[in-house]
Design a protein around this motif. Structure first.
Motif, PDB file in Angstrom:
ATOM      1  N   VAL A 264      -5.406  10.343   5.462  1.00  0.00           N
ATOM      2  CA  VAL A 264      -5.998   9.830   4.231  1.00  0.00           C
ATOM      3  C   VAL A 264      -6.325  10.964   3.264  1.00  0.00           C
ATOM      4  CG1 VAL A 264      -8.399   9.860   5.038  1.00  0.00           C
ATOM      5  CG2 VAL A 264      -7.697   8.186   3.328  1.00  0.00           C
TER       6      VAL A 264
ATOM      7  N   SER B 156       0.851  -1.189   0.000  1.00  0.00           N
ATOM      8  CA  SER B 156       0.000   0.000   0.000  1.00  0.00           C
ATOM      9  C   SER B 156       0.889   1.242   0.000  1.00  0.00           C
ATOM     10  CB  SER B 156      -0.885   0.020   1.246  1.00  0.00           C
ATOM     11  OG  SER B 156      -1.403   1.315   1.473  1.00  0.00           O
ATOM     12  N   PRO B 157       0.784   2.102  -1.022  1.00  0.00           N
ATOM     13  CA  PRO B 157       1.620   3.312  -1.031  1.00  0.00           C
ATOM     14  C   PRO B 157       1.415   4.187   0.197  1.00  0.00           C
ATOM     15  CG  PRO B 157       0.694   2.937  -3.203  1.00  0.00           C
ATOM     16  CD  PRO B 157       0.034   1.955  -2.288  1.00  0.00           C
ATOM     17  N   ARG B 158       0.157   4.351   0.625  1.00  0.00           N
ATOM     18  CA  ARG B 158      -0.096   5.186   1.802  1.00  0.00           C
ATOM     19  C   ARG B 158       0.544   4.578   3.055  1.00  0.00           C
ATOM     20  NH1 ARG B 158      -5.381   6.071  -0.518  1.00  0.00           N
ATOM     21  NH2 ARG B 158      -5.747   8.289  -0.937  1.00  0.00           N
ATOM     22  N   LYS B 159       0.357   3.279   3.241  1.00  0.00           N
ATOM     23  CA  LYS B 159       0.924   2.617   4.413  1.00  0.00           C
ATOM     24  C   LYS B 159       2.448   2.646   4.373  1.00  0.00           C
ATOM     25  CE  LYS B 159       0.661  -1.651   7.116  1.00  0.00           C
ATOM     26  NZ  LYS B 159       0.069  -3.015   7.198  1.00  0.00           N
TER      27      LYS B 159
ATOM     28  N   PHE C 173      -0.123  12.112   0.647  1.00  0.00           N
ATOM     29  CA  PHE C 173      -0.542  10.716   0.750  1.00  0.00           C
ATOM     30  C   PHE C 173      -1.420  10.342  -0.439  1.00  0.00           C
ATOM     31  CE2 PHE C 173       1.299  10.955   4.807  1.00  0.00           C
ATOM     32  CZ  PHE C 173       1.343   9.703   5.395  1.00  0.00           C
ATOM     33  N   ASN C 174      -2.281  11.254  -0.853  1.00  0.00           N
ATOM     34  CA  ASN C 174      -3.117  10.986  -2.024  1.00  0.00           C
ATOM     35  C   ASN C 174      -2.285  10.900  -3.294  1.00  0.00           C
ATOM     36  OD1 ASN C 174      -5.562  10.820  -0.677  1.00  0.00           O
ATOM     37  ND2 ASN C 174      -5.972  13.010  -0.837  1.00  0.00           N
TER      38      ASN C 174
ATOM     39  N   CYS D  21       8.419  10.783   1.784  1.00  0.00           N
ATOM     40  CA  CYS D  21       7.922  10.439   0.446  1.00  0.00           C
ATOM     41  C   CYS D  21       9.033   9.856  -0.429  1.00  0.00           C
ATOM     42  CB  CYS D  21       7.303  11.655  -0.222  1.00  0.00           C
ATOM     43  SG  CYS D  21       8.429  13.066  -0.403  1.00  0.00           S
TER      44      CYS D  21
ATOM     45  N   ALA E 153      -0.434   7.600  -3.553  1.00  0.00           N
ATOM     46  CA  ALA E 153      -1.363   6.516  -3.863  1.00  0.00           C
ATOM     47  C   ALA E 153      -1.719   6.499  -5.344  1.00  0.00           C
ATOM     48  CB  ALA E 153      -2.625   6.654  -3.013  1.00  0.00           C
ATOM     49  N   LYS E 154      -1.934   7.689  -5.897  1.00  0.00           N
ATOM     50  CA  LYS E 154      -2.334   7.778  -7.308  1.00  0.00           C
ATOM     51  C   LYS E 154      -1.156   7.578  -8.258  1.00  0.00           C
ATOM     52  CE  LYS E 154      -6.191  10.939  -6.401  1.00  0.00           C
ATOM     53  NZ  LYS E 154      -6.695  12.344  -6.564  1.00  0.00           N
TER      54      LYS E 154
ATOM     55  N   THR F 177       1.918   6.063  -7.714  1.00  0.00           N
ATOM     56  CA  THR F 177       2.765   4.867  -7.621  1.00  0.00           C
ATOM     57  C   THR F 177       2.581   3.906  -8.791  1.00  0.00           C
ATOM     58  OG1 THR F 177       3.047   4.979  -5.224  1.00  0.00           O
ATOM     59  CG2 THR F 177       3.307   2.823  -6.245  1.00  0.00           C
TER      60      THR F 177
END
Length: 281
Positions: free
Chosen positions: A132, A9-12, A137-138, A20, A141-142, A144
């Protein structure tokens, strides 16, 4: 058949790694089955746009290190590995620009991370609304999956140069005692990451390599990395030499259109004094 690859999970990963740049380095390394614990930890210093200075987003620095890592593993010939790392970094910066319409941390976040008060306010806001919803973080996630695809496309690209390619960032760390692998890892920083003309890749490479030495000596103590006199000395020497100009295109008086053009510039003595200044700090 081997078991399926664990999906990260990129966020995790961002949450766990704390930076980052570190997170993106790890995410792409994981995709290629590469493990570089100290090297990834040293990439923390690239967060906030290179030691929190607001230049290229840490995800780009981390991504460039990851494609350099894979390029060294994939290509036995060092010239081919250097060229591949630069080309893959070009793919990364193009993909990132398509996603964000900017490459610099300060433009994307609107935060000066070097300003302690502004940074603290930003963190409080992020905590109150929940990580979140954090823009960074967003973004990770998008971007990666797009970054991984860009890395693969770049590494698979054919590349033909007239001469053995040089990277300013590789040259500076070699003078600092880096191995061939470490020199290839930073090769994509050339010309401000992928010859894009942004903040100096040689400076970034020197900062990362100094921090890597510290990570190896101190088991990756993050506090010491960010409170690092060696890094401050590098910035001071760099600013004295360039009169505080940071962007590659302005320091060199041009943006390089190809690896060959960058190579010829270096072979003709371009940035020689700057590289020597950084390497001797």
């Amino acid at each position: 058949m081997p078991p399926p690859k664990e999906k990260l999970s990129p966020r995790k990963t961002f949450w766990n790694d704390g930076a980052c740049s570190h997170a993106m380095f790890h995410l792409i390394n994981h995709e290629f089955d590469n493990s570089k614990v100290n090297e990834e930890k040293a990439a923390d210093i690239m967060a906030g746009g290179l030691a929190q200075k607001g230049y290229q987003c840490g995800m780009l620095w981390g991504g460039a290190l990851a494609v350099g890592t894979e390029s060294y593993r994939r290509y036995k010939d060092k010239d081919e590995a250097t060229a591949s790392a630069i080309i893959a970094s070009q793919h990364l910066i193009e993909s990132f620009s398509d996603r964000t319409k900017a490459v610099n941390c300060r433009e994307i976040t609107g935060v000066d991370f070097g300003n302690k008060l502004e940074f603290a306010i930003s963190m409080i806001k992020t905590i109150l609304r929940g990580f979140v919803f954090s823009p960074c973080f967003n973004l990770i996630a998008k971007w990666t999956p797009e970054a991984i695809q860009a890395a693969k496309n770049g590494l698979d690209s054919k590349h033909e140069q007239q001469a053995s390619p040089l990277s300013c960032s590789s040259e500076v760390v070699k003078k600092m005692g880096a191995s061939n692998e470490e020199a290839t890892m930073v090769a994509g920083f050339a010309g401000g990451i992928g010859l894009s003309g942004n903040a100096c890749g040689a400076l970034a490479a020197a900062i990362w390599f100094k921090t890597l030495k510290l990570a190896k000596e101190n088991n990756g103590d993050a506090a010491e990395m960010f409170d690092n006199q060696d890094v401050r000395n590098l910035f001071t020497a760099f600013n004295n030499h360039t009169k505080s100009e940071v962007f590659c295109s302005k320091i060199c008086g041009k943006q390089f259109k190809s690896i060959d053009e960058h190579t010829v510039y270096l072979k003709n003595g371009g940035c020689e004094k700057l590289i020597e200044t950084l390497a001797t700090q």
